[in-house]
Design a protein around this motif. Structure first.
Motif, PDB file in Angstrom:
ATOM      1  N   ASP A  96       0.849  -1.185   0.000  1.00 22.83           N
ATOM      2  CA  ASP A  96       0.000   0.000   0.000  1.00 22.83           C
ATOM      3  C   ASP A  96       0.891   1.244   0.000  1.00 22.83           C
ATOM      4  O   ASP A  96       1.639   1.470   0.948  1.00 22.83           O
ATOM      5  N   SER A 100      -0.097   4.367   0.057  1.00 20.04           N
ATOM      6  CA  SER A 100      -0.823   5.590   0.402  1.00 20.04           C
ATOM      7  C   SER A 100      -0.022   6.481   1.361  1.00 20.04           C
ATOM      8  O   SER A 100      -0.302   7.681   1.455  1.00 20.04           O
ATOM      9  N   ILE A 102     -10.364   7.424  -3.165  1.00 19.57           N
ATOM     10  CA  ILE A 102     -10.194   6.164  -2.427  1.00 19.57           C
ATOM     11  C   ILE A 102     -10.784   6.228  -1.030  1.00 19.57           C
ATOM     12  O   ILE A 102     -11.495   5.319  -0.612  1.00 19.57           O
ATOM     13  N   GLN A 103     -10.477   7.307  -0.315  1.00 16.97           N
ATOM     14  CA  GLN A 103     -10.880   7.391   1.093  1.00 16.97           C
ATOM     15  C   GLN A 103     -11.748   8.623   1.328  1.00 16.97           C
ATOM     16  O   GLN A 103     -11.834   9.506   0.469  1.00 16.97           O
ATOM     17  N   ASP A 153      -5.523  10.612  -5.806  1.00 18.79           N
ATOM     18  CA  ASP A 153      -5.435   9.310  -5.134  1.00 18.79           C
ATOM     19  C   ASP A 153      -6.702   8.530  -5.491  1.00 18.79           C
ATOM     20  O   ASP A 153      -7.746   8.784  -4.913  1.00 18.79           O
ATOM     21  N   ASP A 154      -6.678   7.583  -6.371  1.00 18.94           N
ATOM     22  CA  ASP A 154      -5.595   7.343  -7.303  1.00 18.94           C
ATOM     23  C   ASP A 154      -6.167   7.213  -8.708  1.00 18.94           C
ATOM     24  O   ASP A 154      -7.384   7.105  -8.884  1.00 18.94           O
ATOM     25  N   VAL A 170      -8.324   3.980 -10.128  1.00 18.06           N
ATOM     26  CA  VAL A 170      -9.762   3.891  -9.865  1.00 18.06           C
ATOM     27  C   VAL A 170     -10.561   4.347 -11.085  1.00 18.06           C
ATOM     28  O   VAL A 170     -11.617   3.785 -11.388  1.00 18.06           O
ATOM     29  N   HIS A 172      -1.693   2.273  -9.216  1.00 18.30           N
ATOM     30  CA  HIS A 172      -1.324   0.932  -8.752  1.00 18.30           C
ATOM     31  C   HIS A 172      -0.657   0.166  -9.875  1.00 18.30           C
ATOM     32  O   HIS A 172      -1.034   0.304 -11.036  1.00 18.30           O
TER      33      HIS A 172
END
Lengths: 266, 315
Positions: free
Chosen positions: A30, A32, A55-56, A144-145, A148, A183
């Motif tokens: 990961d 991040s 993502i978050q 980020d990121d 996706v 990724h």
């Protein structure tokens, strides 16, 4: 912000370079922590930051930011941070009049060809203030990121075009910076992700690649970070362009050490 | 081009790099993430400009400022930058986009007006290949490198040199093969221990392709520095789609006979050839046939029954 990483990259918030694209990449781990590093780094550097967070949630980044000594809430209130919360606004797309432009408009269209609305959002968020208040040093786009966007149905070339336009607007016109995470699935059959990763690698000035250890999980060494400088402006500086360190993520910092030199095994 | 030292070897190396630069047609510069090729492209652009050529650059990946960075004003004045970087798809509607998009910009380069030798640098072919169908791009490249003078094509103008930067990781073997077949010269960049290497493959028309490996570095002012080092001509070919070996080396027969060998071959009578001597030999019973006998000596323990000689066969 992790001071040890700043030392490796030979930079500080006071003398951050401008006009650069930094690619963050993680494979079998990961990455991040690198996103959190650059978010806090540019907020401390007094840059205007547009953060496309797919993502978050905002509160997640805020809690990590507080551990690293920055308050995202305060930054957002004073206008330094423009936060696009993908998880929340992706729902908004479906409950609003279709005529209104939305950065994630492509979610609603069956055959969305490009990410132009997202680019318009970034350009609007980072455009220089009209009232002459040059309060912020330089604009910064953080994503980020990007992988996706592929999962949400966009093609690799569409994502590359989005970054292309962001480079023209942010890096070139306004001498700002872009940091984006992609990724590396390590899957040879995921051609779209490979095109995205390689296409961005060729455009970026600095590549930070976090990798899990080939030997598997380890309590004291969490992975290794490869640093590759791609600076066409200094063609003679070919030597030592690529460095590899191992790292261990701690509660509020990350420690880096040479390969095989973990304090736990020495 | 400045060779470091050694006149004899230097001239030979220069010759090989000249072949990259000196021929017309398409020159592919194939780079990778670790070994970027834009510096080499800029070095070749500078060399063309120093020779007094008109240089057109179709810039898709970097801004005009970034491309011109490092060149002095005399070089920059010779460069014509066609900016496809700023607004390639006319998103900003500011009227700064090149008309016709990527393909229009590429075709506009075909309609040259000024006389004299021209170099066209495509920065990069990879960007064009991601946005145009491969066949369309190949046709446009053919038109670009074989263009004729605007006045009816007669007399033909000097050859146009097209330099195309290609990022190797971005494309599959199909498009790469198609572009390779169009190219006169392919330069593949790689490196070992901080030293950049160029693998040069020249395919001149009606000639055997030549392959060579050359160490080089690019100086800060974008002049090309060819360096001392082993000429690694016998290295395995980095490109798998071109057969690396001479096809006649592993033959099981001899293609070229000397005069003596040819006489020996002609005088040999092959087994299937039927001659009168052979016929006579077959018809006349030879002396060996007349006197031949079969001798049989039974074993001591053989139970030989004279009345039923096949008794042991158990039928």
């Amino acid at each position: 912000m992790f001071p040890e990483l700043n030392n490796l990259l030979n930079t500080t918030p006071d003398r951050a370079e401008q006009g650069k694209l930094t690619l963050l990449c993680d494979a079998k781990t990961d990455g991040s922590f690198l996103v959190h590093h650059f978010l806090s780094f540019y907020l401390k550097a007094n840059c205007k930051v547009c953060f496309v967070a797919l993502i978050q949630s905002f509160s997640h980044y805020n809690i990590v930011g507080q551990k690293l000594g920055v308050s995202l809430t305060a930054a957002r209130e004073c206008g330094q941070l423009v936060f696009l919360e993908g998880l929340k606004s992706s729902v908004d797309v479906f409950f609003r009049a279709q005529a209104e432009p939305h950065p994630l408009q492509f979610l609603r269209e069956a055959d969305a060809g490009n990410l132009q609305p997202l680019y318009e959002f970034v350009r609007e968020a980072l455009k220089p203030a009209d009232d002459g208040q040059a309060a912020w040093r330089c604009p910064v786009l953080l994503v980020d990121d990007l992988s996706v966007l592929l999962s949400l149905g966009m093609g690799a070339v569409a994502v590359l075009d989005f970054i292309h336009y962001c480079r023209a607007a942010v890096c070139w016109e306004q001498k700002g910076n872009i940091v984006a995470l992609v990724h590396d699935s390590g899957d040879a059959e995921d051609e779209e992700n490979d095109i995205l990763l390689n296409g961005l690698s060729h455009q970026s000035h600095l590549i930070l690649r976090a990798e899990g250890l080939a030997t598997g999980f380890c309590r004291d060494v969490h992975g290794q970070l490869k640093i590759l400088w791609r600076t066409p402006s200094q063609p003679a500086a070919h030597r030592d362009r690529s460095l590899t360190y191992q790292y261990k993520i701690q509660d509020k910092s990350v420690s880096f050490f040479a390969k095989g030199m973990s304090p736990a095994i020495l | 081009v400045t060779a470091s030292k050694g006149a004899g070897q230097g001239s030979r190396r220069t010759l090989e790099m000249e072949s990259v630069w000196g021929l017309g047609g398409l020159v592919l510069l194939r780079d990778s993430v670790e070994w970027e090729g834009r510096s080499l492209l800029k070095a070749l652009v500078k060399k063309s400009a120093l020779c007094g050529e008109q240089v057109h650059i179709l810039g898709c990946e970097v801004s005009e400022d970034e491309f011109r960075e490092g060149f002095d004003s005399s070089i920059n004045s010779r460069l014509v930058y066609h900016d496809l970087f700023r607004d390639p798809f006319n998103w900003s509607q500011a009227g700064e986009a090149l008309p016709g998009g990527p393909l229009g910009a590429l075709r506009a380069l075909c309609r040259r007006t000024e006389p004299g030798p021209v170099t066209i640098a495509l920065d990069s072919l990879s960007w064009l290949l991601l946005h145009l169908p491969c066949t369309t791009l190949c046709q446009a490249l053919c038109a670009l490198s074989q263009q004729h003078s605007p006045l009816g094509g007669s007399p033909p103008v000097e050859p146009v040199r097209v330099l195309g930067l290609l990022h190797m990781e971005l494309h599959g073997p199909g498009p790469m093969g198609a572009l390779s077949s169009l190219a006169q010269t392919e330069v593949t960049l790689s490196g070992t221990a901080g030293q950049a290497l160029a693998h040069i493959l020249c395919q001149r028309p009606r000639q055997h392709p030549t392959h060579q490996t050359q160490c080089f570095s690019i100086l800060p002012d974008f002049s090309l520095d060819l360096q001392e080092g082993p000429l690694l001509e016998s290295q395995p070919h980095p490109d798998p789609h071109i057969p690396p070996v001479e096809p006649t080396t592993h033959l099981t027969f001899n293609l070229n006979l000397s005069k003596k060998e040819r006489e020996a071959k002609d005088s040999l009578t092959l087994p299937f050839q039927f001659s009168s001597e052979k016929q006579q030999a077959l018809l006349r019973p030879g002396p060996s046939q007349a006197t031949s006998n079969i001798f049989y000596e039974p074993d001591v323990y053989d139970d030989l029954d004279q009345e039923d000689p096949d008794d042991d066969l158990d039928v």
